[in-house]
Design a protein around this motif. Structure first.
Motif, PDB file in Angstrom:
ATOM      1  N   ALA A 129      -0.790  14.894  65.460  1.00 24.76           N
ATOM      2  CA  ALA A 129       0.375  14.079  65.096  1.00 24.76           C
ATOM      3  C   ALA A 129       0.116  13.235  63.858  1.00 24.76           C
ATOM      4  CB  ALA A 129       0.770  13.182  66.266  1.00 24.76           C
ATOM      5  N   SER A 130      -1.134  12.855  63.635  1.00 21.61           N
ATOM      6  CA  SER A 130      -1.474  12.055  62.461  1.00 21.61           C
ATOM      7  C   SER A 130      -1.637  12.909  61.218  1.00 21.61           C
ATOM      8  CB  SER A 130      -2.767  11.288  62.702  1.00 21.61           C
ATOM      9  OG  SER A 130      -2.642  10.448  63.804  1.00 21.61           O
ATOM     10  N   ALA A 131      -2.205  14.086  61.394  1.00 19.65           N
ATOM     11  CA  ALA A 131      -2.492  14.938  60.240  1.00 19.65           C
ATOM     12  C   ALA A 131      -1.279  15.722  59.751  1.00 19.65           C
ATOM     13  CB  ALA A 131      -3.620  15.909  60.576  1.00 19.65           C
ATOM     14  N   ALA A 132      -0.371  16.057  60.633  1.00 15.58           N
ATOM     15  CA  ALA A 132       0.769  16.905  60.258  1.00 15.58           C
ATOM     16  C   ALA A 132       1.603  16.327  59.113  1.00 15.58           C
ATOM     17  CB  ALA A 132       1.630  17.200  61.481  1.00 15.58           C
ATOM     18  N   PRO A 133       2.008  15.046  59.163  1.00 19.84           N
ATOM     19  CA  PRO A 133       2.782  14.526  58.024  1.00 19.84           C
ATOM     20  C   PRO A 133       1.999  14.560  56.714  1.00 19.84           C
ATOM     21  CG  PRO A 133       2.928  13.025  59.881  1.00 19.84           C
ATOM     22  CD  PRO A 133       1.914  14.054  60.234  1.00 19.84           C
ATOM     23  N   LEU A 134       0.690  14.320  56.783  1.00 21.65           N
ATOM     24  CA  LEU A 134      -0.122  14.354  55.568  1.00 21.65           C
ATOM     25  C   LEU A 134      -0.197  15.769  54.999  1.00 21.65           C
ATOM     26  CD1 LEU A 134      -3.031  11.952  56.527  1.00 21.65           C
ATOM     27  CD2 LEU A 134      -1.106  11.517  54.995  1.00 21.65           C
ATOM     28  N   VAL A 135      -0.332  16.752  55.861  1.00 23.86           N
ATOM     29  CA  VAL A 135      -0.362  18.151  55.403  1.00 23.86           C
ATOM     30  C   VAL A 135       0.971  18.509  54.756  1.00 23.86           C
ATOM     31  CG1 VAL A 135      -0.481  20.548  56.195  1.00 23.86           C
ATOM     32  CG2 VAL A 135      -2.105  18.869  57.072  1.00 23.86           C
ATOM     33  N   ILE A 136       2.054  18.084  55.364  1.00 27.84           N
ATOM     34  CA  ILE A 136       3.387  18.385  54.830  1.00 27.84           C
ATOM     35  C   ILE A 136       3.611  17.676  53.498  1.00 27.84           C
ATOM     36  CG2 ILE A 136       5.844  18.034  55.261  1.00 27.84           C
ATOM     37  CD1 ILE A 136       5.162  18.516  58.268  1.00 27.84           C
ATOM     38  N   PHE A 137       3.236  16.402  53.406  1.00 29.26           N
ATOM     39  CA  PHE A 137       3.382  15.676  52.136  1.00 29.26           C
ATOM     40  C   PHE A 137       2.480  16.273  51.053  1.00 29.26           C
ATOM     41  CE2 PHE A 137       4.839  11.443  54.213  1.00 29.26           C
ATOM     42  CZ  PHE A 137       6.132  11.933  54.284  1.00 29.26           C
ATOM     43  N   HIS A 138       1.322  16.761  51.446  1.00 27.02           N
ATOM     44  CA  HIS A 138       0.417  17.384  50.472  1.00 27.02           C
ATOM     45  C   HIS A 138       1.027  18.671  49.923  1.00 27.02           C
ATOM     46  CE1 HIS A 138      -3.154  19.505  48.913  1.00 27.02           C
ATOM     47  NE2 HIS A 138      -3.529  18.282  48.589  1.00 27.02           N
ATOM     48  N   TYR A 139       1.640  19.452  50.776  1.00 23.14           N
ATOM     49  CA  TYR A 139       2.277  20.688  50.328  1.00 23.14           C
ATOM     50  C   TYR A 139       3.443  20.379  49.384  1.00 23.14           C
ATOM     51  CZ  TYR A 139       3.773  25.535  50.579  1.00 23.14           C
ATOM     52  OH  TYR A 139       4.107  26.820  50.273  1.00 23.14           O
ATOM     53  N   ALA A 140       4.217  19.327  49.709  1.00 21.90           N
ATOM     54  CA  ALA A 140       5.306  18.902  48.824  1.00 21.90           C
ATOM     55  C   ALA A 140       4.743  18.435  47.486  1.00 21.90           C
ATOM     56  CB  ALA A 140       6.122  17.790  49.485  1.00 21.90           C
ATOM     57  N   MET A 141       3.607  17.742  47.524  1.00 18.52           N
ATOM     58  CA  MET A 141       2.969  17.283  46.287  1.00 18.52           C
ATOM     59  C   MET A 141       2.547  18.475  45.433  1.00 18.52           C
ATOM     60  SD  MET A 141      -0.557  15.106  45.782  1.00 18.52           S
ATOM     61  CE  MET A 141      -1.564  16.492  46.293  1.00 18.52           C
ATOM     62  N   LEU A 142       1.975  19.490  46.059  1.00 20.85           N
ATOM     63  CA  LEU A 142       1.559  20.676  45.300  1.00 20.85           C
ATOM     64  C   LEU A 142       2.753  21.350  44.630  1.00 20.85           C
ATOM     65  CD1 LEU A 142      -1.120  22.210  47.688  1.00 20.85           C
ATOM     66  CD2 LEU A 142      -1.490  20.933  45.570  1.00 20.85           C
ATOM     67  N   LEU A 143       3.870  21.409  45.324  1.00 23.31           N
ATOM     68  CA  LEU A 143       5.082  21.972  44.709  1.00 23.31           C
ATOM     69  C   LEU A 143       5.527  21.132  43.516  1.00 23.31           C
ATOM     70  CD1 LEU A 143       7.384  23.112  47.643  1.00 23.31           C
ATOM     71  CD2 LEU A 143       6.636  24.485  45.712  1.00 23.31           C
ATOM     72  N   ALA A 144       5.519  19.809  43.673  1.00 24.54           N
ATOM     73  CA  ALA A 144       5.940  18.927  42.577  1.00 24.54           C
ATOM     74  C   ALA A 144       5.018  19.069  41.374  1.00 24.54           C
ATOM     75  CB  ALA A 144       5.968  17.476  43.057  1.00 24.54           C
ATOM     76  N   LEU A 145       3.738  19.273  41.615  1.00 23.23           N
ATOM     77  CA  LEU A 145       2.783  19.412  40.512  1.00 23.23           C
ATOM     78  C   LEU A 145       2.964  20.710  39.740  1.00 23.23           C
ATOM     79  CD1 LEU A 145      -0.450  17.982  42.170  1.00 23.23           C
ATOM     80  CD2 LEU A 145       1.001  16.883  40.474  1.00 23.23           C
ATOM     81  N   GLU A 146       3.665  21.676  40.304  1.00 23.75           N
ATOM     82  CA  GLU A 146       3.920  22.935  39.605  1.00 23.75           C
ATOM     83  C   GLU A 146       5.110  22.859  38.657  1.00 23.75           C
ATOM     84  OE1 GLU A 146       4.203  26.313  42.188  1.00 23.75           O
ATOM     85  OE2 GLU A 146       2.327  25.865  43.205  1.00 23.75           O
ATOM     86  N   PHE A 147       5.979  21.882  38.830  1.00 28.76           N
ATOM     87  CA  PHE A 147       7.194  21.814  38.020  1.00 28.76           C
ATOM     88  C   PHE A 147       6.947  21.668  36.518  1.00 28.76           C
ATOM     89  CE2 PHE A 147       9.539  21.657  41.896  1.00 28.76           C
ATOM     90  CZ  PHE A 147      10.784  22.150  41.555  1.00 28.76           C
ATOM     91  N   PRO A 148       6.025  20.815  36.061  1.00 28.24           N
ATOM     92  CA  PRO A 148       5.842  20.683  34.613  1.00 28.24           C
ATOM     93  C   PRO A 148       5.417  21.982  33.925  1.00 28.24           C
ATOM     94  CG  PRO A 148       4.796  18.847  35.737  1.00 28.24           C
ATOM     95  CD  PRO A 148       5.225  19.827  36.796  1.00 28.24           C
ATOM     96  N   ASP A 149       4.721  22.859  34.633  1.00 25.26           N
ATOM     97  CA  ASP A 149       4.213  24.099  34.040  1.00 25.26           C
ATOM     98  C   ASP A 149       5.075  25.310  34.362  1.00 25.26           C
ATOM     99  OD1 ASP A 149       2.034  22.675  33.062  1.00 25.26           O
ATOM    100  OD2 ASP A 149       0.906  22.971  34.923  1.00 25.26           O
ATOM    101  N   PHE A 150       6.251  25.086  34.938  1.00 23.59           N
ATOM    102  CA  PHE A 150       7.069  26.209  35.393  1.00 23.59           C
ATOM    103  C   PHE A 150       7.366  27.210  34.286  1.00 23.59           C
ATOM    104  CE2 PHE A 150      11.234  28.195  35.945  1.00 23.59           C
ATOM    105  CZ  PHE A 150      11.006  28.909  37.112  1.00 23.59           C
ATOM    106  N   LEU A 151       7.869  26.741  33.144  1.00 24.69           N
ATOM    107  CA  LEU A 151       8.264  27.652  32.076  1.00 24.69           C
ATOM    108  C   LEU A 151       7.077  28.424  31.505  1.00 24.69           C
ATOM    109  CD1 LEU A 151      10.942  25.499  30.224  1.00 24.69           C
ATOM    110  CD2 LEU A 151      11.312  27.407  31.802  1.00 24.69           C
ATOM    111  N   SER A 152       5.961  27.735  31.297  1.00 22.94           N
ATOM    112  CA  SER A 152       4.782  28.430  30.758  1.00 22.94           C
ATOM    113  C   SER A 152       4.181  29.378  31.791  1.00 22.94           C
ATOM    114  CB  SER A 152       3.732  27.435  30.264  1.00 22.94           C
ATOM    115  OG  SER A 152       3.279  26.628  31.323  1.00 22.94           O
ATOM    116  N   ASP A 153       4.199  29.000  33.052  1.00 23.28           N
ATOM    117  CA  ASP A 153       3.701  29.898  34.097  1.00 23.28           C
ATOM    118  C   ASP A 153       4.570  31.146  34.199  1.00 23.28           C
ATOM    119  OD1 ASP A 153       1.672  28.140  34.689  1.00 23.28           O
ATOM    120  OD2 ASP A 153       2.582  27.400  36.547  1.00 23.28           O
TER     121      ASP A 153
END
Length: 135
Positions: free
Chosen positions: A12-36
């Protein structure tokens, strides 16, 4: 976990952190979207597209917050749920930024990525603080 019996509290403690981390990884991909995309990289964001990626990001943030609320009803200490709730304004800001991307409005990718890292980091810090310092 070392005793061989996984604890509900750990999940119960780790699940929100895992979910927020996955959302963070998606957000970090946005600046490089066009070049990727131009380079033929097959990142998750390139595969699903910006609109779907933004929707996934927002759904993940909502899921993390909802999961914490449900877990608090099922035995997660209230102080831990409150520590996640404290980050809700930052989570809302992330969702609003992603909605702006979906509408095609200009967004500062530096602020977007900073907010994503801050949401994950602050949530992890506050949860740890609530467990170890508050008791």
């Amino acid at each position: 976990l070392q005793s061989g019996h996984p604890s509900w509290l750990v999940l119960a403690s780790a699940a929100p952190l895992v979910i927020f981390h996955y959302a963070m990884l998606l957000a970090l991909e946005f600046p490089d979207f066009l070049s990727d995309e131009a380079a033929g990289k097959r990142t998750l964001l390139v595969r699903v597209g910006r609109r779907m990626g933004a929707s996934m990001h927002n759904a993940l943030i909502a899921l993390g917050l909802i999961l914490t609320a449900v877990a608090s009803l099922a035995g997660l200490p209230v102080r831990v749920a409150i520590s996640v709730a404290i980050t809700a304004p930052l989570a809302l800001w992330q969702v609003i930024s992603m909605r702006r991307i979906q509408r095609g409005e200009p967004v500062s990718f530096q602020l977007l990525t900073f907010g994503a890292v801050a949401l994950f980091g602050l949530t992890a810090y506050l949860m740890a603080f609530s467990f170890w310092v508050i008791g």
